[in-house]
Design a protein around this motif. Structure first.
Motif, short mmCIF file in Angstrom:
data_model
loop_
_atom_site.label_atom_id
_atom_site.label_comp_id
_atom_site.label_asym_id
_atom_site.label_seq_id
_atom_site.Cartn_x
_atom_site.Cartn_y
_atom_site.Cartn_z
N LEU A 36 0.80 -1.21 0.00
CA LEU A 36 0.00 0.00 0.00
C LEU A 36 0.84 1.27 0.00
CD1 LEU A 36 -2.17 -2.13 0.57
CD2 LEU A 36 -3.24 -0.50 2.16
N ASP A 37 2.06 1.19 0.51
CA ASP A 37 2.93 2.36 0.52
C ASP A 37 3.34 2.78 -0.89
OD1 ASP A 37 2.83 2.51 3.25
OD2 ASP A 37 4.78 1.55 3.59
N ASP A 38 3.12 1.92 -1.88
CA ASP A 38 3.49 2.26 -3.26
C ASP A 38 2.41 3.05 -3.98
OD1 ASP A 38 5.88 0.94 -2.93
OD2 ASP A 38 5.24 -0.89 -3.98
N LEU A 39 1.25 3.23 -3.36
CA LEU A 39 0.19 4.00 -4.00
C LEU A 39 0.62 5.45 -4.19
CD1 LEU A 39 -3.05 2.75 -2.21
CD2 LEU A 39 -2.55 2.54 -4.65
N ARG A 40 0.33 5.99 -5.35
CA ARG A 40 0.69 7.38 -5.63
C ARG A 40 -0.26 8.36 -4.94
NH1 ARG A 40 3.34 6.87 -10.68
NH2 ARG A 40 5.26 5.72 -10.20
N ALA A 41 -1.53 8.00 -4.80
CA ALA A 41 -2.51 8.88 -4.15
C ALA A 41 -3.35 8.08 -3.17
CB ALA A 41 -3.39 9.57 -5.19
N PRO A 42 -2.77 7.67 -2.05
CA PRO A 42 -3.54 6.91 -1.06
C PRO A 42 -4.61 7.77 -0.42
CG PRO A 42 -1.41 7.56 -0.17
CD PRO A 42 -1.39 7.95 -1.62
N ILE A 43 -5.49 7.12 0.32
CA ILE A 43 -6.65 7.81 0.88
C ILE A 43 -6.24 8.97 1.80
CG2 ILE A 43 -6.92 6.27 2.87
CD1 ILE A 43 -9.77 7.77 0.75
N ARG A 44 -5.16 8.83 2.52
CA ARG A 44 -4.73 9.93 3.41
C ARG A 44 -4.32 11.16 2.61
NH1 ARG A 44 -3.98 9.76 8.71
NH2 ARG A 44 -4.37 7.78 9.80
N ALA A 45 -3.68 10.95 1.46
CA ALA A 45 -3.32 12.08 0.61
C ALA A 45 -4.57 12.77 0.08
CB ALA A 45 -2.43 11.62 -0.54
N GLY A 46 -5.55 11.96 -0.33
CA GLY A 46 -6.80 12.53 -0.80
C GLY A 46 -7.54 13.29 0.30
N SER A 47 -7.50 12.74 1.51
CA SER A 47 -8.16 13.37 2.64
C SER A 47 -7.47 14.69 3.00
CB SER A 47 -8.15 12.43 3.84
OG SER A 47 -8.64 13.07 5.00
N ASP A 48 -6.16 14.68 3.04
CA ASP A 48 -5.38 15.85 3.41
C ASP A 48 -5.80 17.06 2.60
OD1 ASP A 48 -3.40 17.71 3.98
OD2 ASP A 48 -1.77 16.27 3.88
N VAL A 49 -5.75 16.95 1.28
CA VAL A 49 -6.03 18.12 0.45
C VAL A 49 -7.53 18.40 0.34
CG1 VAL A 49 -6.08 16.91 -1.79
CG2 VAL A 49 -5.35 19.30 -1.67
N ALA A 50 -8.37 17.37 0.40
CA ALA A 50 -9.81 17.61 0.38
C ALA A 50 -10.24 18.41 1.60
CB ALA A 50 -10.58 16.29 0.31
N ILE A 51 -9.63 18.14 2.73
CA ILE A 51 -9.96 18.87 3.96
C ILE A 51 -9.52 20.33 3.84
CG2 ILE A 51 -9.34 19.10 6.39
CD1 ILE A 51 -9.53 16.03 6.55
N VAL A 52 -8.32 20.55 3.32
CA VAL A 52 -7.86 21.93 3.13
C VAL A 52 -8.79 22.68 2.18
CG1 VAL A 52 -6.00 23.36 2.18
CG2 VAL A 52 -5.45 21.45 3.69
N SER A 53 -9.22 22.01 1.11
CA SER A 53 -10.15 22.65 0.18
C SER A 53 -11.49 22.94 0.86
CB SER A 53 -10.38 21.74 -1.04
OG SER A 53 -9.18 21.53 -1.75
N GLN A 54 -11.98 22.01 1.66
CA GLN A 54 -13.22 22.24 2.40
C GLN A 54 -13.06 23.42 3.37
OE1 GLN A 54 -16.15 20.99 1.97
NE2 GLN A 54 -15.79 19.19 0.69
#
Length: 434
Positions: free
Chosen positions: A374-392
């Motif tokens: 899972l560490d090889d994922l380019r856009a794991p869920i935490r990365a998606g959450s991080d920036v989605a929260i900043v956008s929100q």
């Protein structure tokens, strides 16, 4: 990753309690299907196939050993069209109007979720619960609370979850950030991020009407508030309404702000303020023109967007500019360059993009399904959450009309009204998962 960024991710994932939340995650994982081995065919189903969901599925199917076996959409017109397109290529699939029926199929290994934003959380969590790996479109959730639940679900079930922030798979974006991190630009005090789009035809007020034939409109609404059908809220145009999405800030913002945060090794801002309005659109919620300032300890990130006004900053429709004491690096989907400040550094000529980010992103997803690394994922869920929260956070500042301070430890604002917008109400019998 800096300590601040780690703490931010922890804080926005830790708080899951709230009214209207349903603890649907079971304690046993024994019902999960076996993991695909490198030799197995990966059987994929797609949910929401009118726009990006269809593009995502086509990119996934370019990988060897991947087979599409099911499609789901609430619009039978879309479903029939896509089924016919696959049939023309010799691909026969099951079809569903209800995503839950697709998730019950134990032969399906992975799902692509390309629905409107307000469905992402429920579908992603229930897909993980059903033992599926998931490619989910961005932004991952339509609220900060949903982002937290989605991170928790991925961690609970240990599924492969790739977020559709495909720029993370493009070489020129990674090369640009490597240059930013080299220090050659000098001290960076401001990062400008912008999108100036001809974002479809400006909307005019339309009367409510009956839903088009073949559309299960109640299913389309799902957890969103019950409203009469209006063409301005449907296919593509839904992005302008808080019920379903967050406007340009969460649509393009999660792509572009993602790289601003990566370049600055940043997590949560300490404050945010925003202003904007509806200049060309009529009767919508999300502003078509908006400026937002995210304040950090020793730099700011400034976001701007507008529709129908000129070519944008540096004559680019969209982009990210890292403004340093020695020079400015300008980055967009076409490539990057460095413009020196006087004689303080050498210019870097335009470095053109040379690859297909979406195809590479889908390839990465399939490779990790097989490897389970899972560490090889380019856009794991935490990365998606991080920036989605900043956008929100930017949208919440706009909606409250206030400069908001963020308490990183508590994962809350300093304002009660803003904190109410961290959560989102579910309707029509649906409950947000914990």
């Amino acid at each position: 990753m800096t300590t601040s960024r780690r703490n931010f991710i922890r804080s926005v994932s830790a708080i899951t309690a709230g009214a209207g939340l349903s603890p649907i995650i079971p304690s046993s994982l024994s019902a999960f299907p076996k993991m695909p081995s490198p030799a197995d065919t990966i059987r994929v189903g797609a949910i929401g196939i009118n726009g990006m969901g269809w593009s995502d599925l086509k990119a996934v199917l370019k990988n060897p050993g991947v087979e599409c076996v099911a499609l789901c959409d609430v619009d039978k017109n879309v479903l029939d069209k896509r089924t016919a397109e696959l049939a023309a290529k010799g691909i026969k699939v099951k079809t569903y109007a209800d995503y839950r029926k697709l998730l019950e199929d134990k032969s399906i290994d992975a799902v692509v979720i390309g629905t409107p934003d307000h469905w992402h959380c429920l579908m992603m969590v229930e897909a993980c619960q059903a033992g599926k790996d998931v490619y989910v479109e961005k932004p991952i959730g339509n609220s900060i609370a949903e982002c937290r639940s989605m991170v928790a679900a991925q961690e609970r079930y240990n599924r492969v979850v790739q977020v559709g922030q495909w720029q993370r798979s493009q070489k020129h974006f990674r090369d640009a950030i490597e240059f930013v991190h080299s220090g050659k630009l000098g001290k960076i005090g401001l990062v400008k991020v912008w999108g100036y789009f001809n974002y479809g035809t400006p909307l005019v007020n339309l009367p409510d009407s009956a839903a088009p034939a073949g559309v299960d409109y109640n299913m389309w609404l799902g957890p969103a508030p019950k409203r009469a059908f209006n063409a301005n809220r449907f296919h593509g145009k839904f992005r302008w309404y808080w019920d379903y999405a967050g406007g340009i800030m969460t649509d393009w913002g999660v792509h572009l702000l993602d790289y601003a945060l990566l370049g600055m090794k940043a997590g949560a801002p300490k404050s945010v303020m925003a202003a904007g309005g509806m200049v060309l659109n009529a009767g919508v919620d999300a502003p078509d023109t908006m400026s937002t300032i995210f304040e950090f300890n020793d730099f700011n990130i400034q976001w701007e967007h507008a529709i129908g006004f000129g070519a944008g900053i540096y004559n680019r429709e969209h982009g990210i500019a890292f403004m340093g004491g020695n020079g400015t690096l300008i980055l967009d989907r076409k490539g990057w360059e460095v413009v020196p400040q006087g004689q303080k550094m050498e210019a870097v000529a335009f470095q053109k993009s040379s690859d297909n980010g979406l195809d590479l992103h889908a390839q990465n997803f399939i490779e990790v399904i097989r490897s389970r690394k899972l560490d090889d994922l380019r856009a794991p869920i935490r990365a998606g959450s991080d920036v989605a929260i900043v956008s929100q956070m930017g949208n919440i500042a706009y909606r409250t009309g206030k400069k908001l301070d963020w308490n990183e430890k508590k994962g809350k604002f300093d304002d009660a009204g803003a904190n109410k917008l961290i959560d989102i109400a579910y309707h029509n019998g649906y409950k947000m998962p914990v």
